[in-house]
Design an enzyme around this catalytic site. Structure first.
Site, PDB file in Angstrom:
ATOM      1  N   ASP A  13       0.833  -1.196   0.000  1.00 49.40           N
ATOM      2  CA  ASP A  13       0.000   0.000   0.000  1.00 49.40           C
ATOM      3  C   ASP A  13       0.874   1.256   0.000  1.00 49.40           C
ATOM      4  O   ASP A  13       1.983   1.227   0.539  1.00 49.40           O
ATOM      5  CB  ASP A  13      -0.887  -0.034   1.264  1.00 49.40           C
ATOM      6  N   GLY A  16       0.220   5.371  -4.361  1.00 48.74           N
ATOM      7  CA  GLY A  16      -0.423   6.628  -4.753  1.00 48.74           C
ATOM      8  C   GLY A  16       0.085   7.798  -3.905  1.00 48.74           C
ATOM      9  O   GLY A  16       0.430   8.862  -4.437  1.00 48.74           O
ATOM     10  N   ARG A  26      -0.230   8.952 -10.099  1.00 46.99           N
ATOM     11  CA  ARG A  26      -0.303   7.726  -9.297  1.00 46.99           C
ATOM     12  C   ARG A  26       0.427   6.568  -9.984  1.00 46.99           C
ATOM     13  O   ARG A  26       1.028   5.718  -9.331  1.00 46.99           O
ATOM     14  CB  ARG A  26      -1.768   7.337  -9.073  1.00 46.99           C
ATOM     15  N   SER A  58      -6.665  -6.261  -6.551  1.00 49.05           N
ATOM     16  CA  SER A  58      -7.751  -7.001  -5.897  1.00 49.05           C
ATOM     17  C   SER A  58      -8.985  -7.050  -6.793  1.00 49.05           C
ATOM     18  O   SER A  58      -9.082  -6.311  -7.788  1.00 49.05           O
ATOM     19  CB  SER A  58      -8.108  -6.338  -4.570  1.00 49.05           C
ATOM     20  N   ASN A  61     -10.228  -3.636  -7.122  1.00 56.57           N
ATOM     21  CA  ASN A  61      -9.426  -2.568  -7.734  1.00 56.57           C
ATOM     22  C   ASN A  61      -9.921  -2.148  -9.125  1.00 56.57           C
ATOM     23  O   ASN A  61      -9.486  -1.120  -9.660  1.00 56.57           O
ATOM     24  CB  ASN A  61      -7.944  -2.966  -7.818  1.00 56.57           C
ATOM     25  N   SER A 183      -8.238  -6.125   4.002  1.00 56.63           N
ATOM     26  CA  SER A 183      -8.657  -5.843   2.614  1.00 56.63           C
ATOM     27  C   SER A 183      -8.856  -7.092   1.758  1.00 56.63           C
ATOM     28  O   SER A 183      -8.413  -7.139   0.607  1.00 56.63           O
ATOM     29  CB  SER A 183      -7.660  -4.886   1.945  1.00 56.63           C
TER      30      SER A 183
HETATM   31  C1  FPP Z   1      -1.741   0.125  -3.508  1.00 56.99           C
HETATM   32  O1  FPP Z   1      -1.281   1.464  -3.458  1.00 56.99           O
HETATM   33  C2  FPP Z   1      -1.091  -0.576  -4.595  1.00 56.99           C
HETATM   34  C3  FPP Z   1      -1.738  -1.233  -5.624  1.00 56.99           C
HETATM   35  C4  FPP Z   1      -3.199  -1.320  -5.761  1.00 56.99           C
HETATM   36  C5  FPP Z   1      -0.981  -1.875  -6.697  1.00 56.99           C
HETATM   37  C6  FPP Z   1       0.234  -2.647  -6.291  1.00 56.99           C
HETATM   38  C7  FPP Z   1       0.982  -2.934  -7.522  1.00 56.99           C
HETATM   39  C8  FPP Z   1       2.313  -2.867  -7.652  1.00 56.99           C
HETATM   40  C9  FPP Z   1       3.282  -2.573  -6.549  1.00 56.99           C
HETATM   41  C10 FPP Z   1       2.895  -3.122  -8.991  1.00 56.99           C
HETATM   42  C11 FPP Z   1       2.946  -4.603  -9.219  1.00 56.99           C
HETATM   43  C12 FPP Z   1       3.329  -4.835 -10.597  1.00 56.99           C
HETATM   44  C13 FPP Z   1       3.677  -6.033 -11.130  1.00 56.99           C
HETATM   45  C14 FPP Z   1       4.038  -6.057 -12.564  1.00 56.99           C
HETATM   46  C15 FPP Z   1       3.736  -7.293 -10.331  1.00 56.99           C
HETATM   47  P1  FPP Z   1      -2.335   2.619  -3.585  1.00 56.99           P
HETATM   48  O2  FPP Z   1      -2.381   3.081  -5.014  1.00 56.99           O
HETATM   49  O3  FPP Z   1      -3.636   2.190  -2.993  1.00 56.99           O
HETATM   50  O4  FPP Z   1      -1.678   3.735  -2.694  1.00 56.99           O
HETATM   51  P2  FPP Z   1      -2.454   4.885  -1.860  1.00 56.99           P
HETATM   52  O5  FPP Z   1      -3.193   4.168  -0.754  1.00 56.99           O
HETATM   53  O6  FPP Z   1      -1.333   5.741  -1.345  1.00 56.99           O
HETATM   54  O7  FPP Z   1      -3.347   5.589  -2.830  1.00 56.99           O
END
Ligand code: FPP
Length: 229
Positions: A13, A16, A26, A58, A61, A183
């Site tokens: 997490d 973003g 993001r 997820s 998502n 989650s």
């Molecule tokens: C949550 O951060 C992150 C995700 C929903 C995506 C996780 C994906 C990766 C790290 C890339 C993986 C890629 C591959 C090719 C395996 P958020 O966007 O919810 O962050 P925030 O809570 O600060 O908005």
């Protein structure tokens, strides 16, 4: 003696927020998150962790802005197979967890290709949880058992019908970026997992953070419902 968890699950997490703090889109946070993910896998290998599950996307998502969803799908189709030398050098077997049949075709094909190409690597097995939800996982296993004519469900039967039944239950679940939620991640297998929550945003994670969470894990006493003698 230091106890090494056999299987660690990571809720990645904060991509973003990391990007926002740098006035970046993001999507830049997700790319930085992918780089952190490689360091974390190396950290797991150095510690002797045999299984890692990474929550990449997820079942919920899909509600994100369309361009962010497209960007993540692009990462799955374009970046995953490009890392083959990294998997080969470090003995990384890639597995997918979740319903990838609902992904755009190029993303699905790339994930199938990487699972096939890495199937004999055996230092660590890394499950990429994509279009994954813990509730859906339990329903899928129960439905598969029903289809076989099984009329009474047990925990063992549910586990035996999981997508990757050889992957053992998760010992430790780690969540970055200061949130205290599960989650819909590994709901069934987290029954006796330990939880560690860290403030650091995912793109800032590296190998040392894996050692630190294992240190914290070592301060816990796991009783599995029994008593410690
Ligand atoms: C949550 O951060 C992150 C995700 C929903 C995506 C996780 C994906 C990766 C790290 C890339 C993986 C890629 C591959 C090719 C395996 P958020 O966007 O919810 O962050 P925030 O809570 O600060 O908005």
């Amino acid at each position: 003696m230091r106890n090494i968890p056999q299987h660690i699950g990571f809720i990645m997490d904060g991509n973003g927020r990391w990007a926002k703090a740098r006035f970046l889109p993001r999507t830049a946070g997700h790319l930085a998150g992918l780089k952190a993910l490689k360091k974390v896998i190396l950290g797991c290998i150095n510690e002797g962790v045999r299984y890692a599950t990474l929550y990449c996307f997820s079942t919920e998502n899909w509600r994100r802005p369309q361009d962010e969803v497209n960007y993540l799908m692009g990462l799955f189709s374009e970046k995953i197979m490009g890392e083959f030398p990294f998997y080969e050098k470090n003995g990384i077997r890639i597995l997918t967890l979740g319903d990838i049949s609902a992904l755009p075709e190029d993303a699905r094909k790339s994930l199938e290709e990487v699972s096939e190409a890495t199937k004999n690597f055996d230092r660590i097995s890394v499950q990429l949880a994509i279009n994954y939800g813990g509730q859906a996982e339990i329903c899928q296993a129960v439905n598969a058992a029903i289809k076989e004519g099984i009329r009474e469900i047990s925990p063992e039967i549910i586990r035996a019908h999981f997508q990757n039944p050889d992957v053992p239950p998760v010992d430790l679940i780690v969540r970055s970026a200061g949130e205290f939620r599960i989650s819909n991640f590994l709901l069934f297998d987290s029954a006796y997992a330990e939880f560690v929550f860290c403030d650091k945003l995912w793109p800032d994670w590296g190998e040392k953070d894996v050692s630190d969470v294992i240190d914290t894990y070592n301060t816990r006493v796991r009783r599995f419902g029994g008593v410690v003698q």
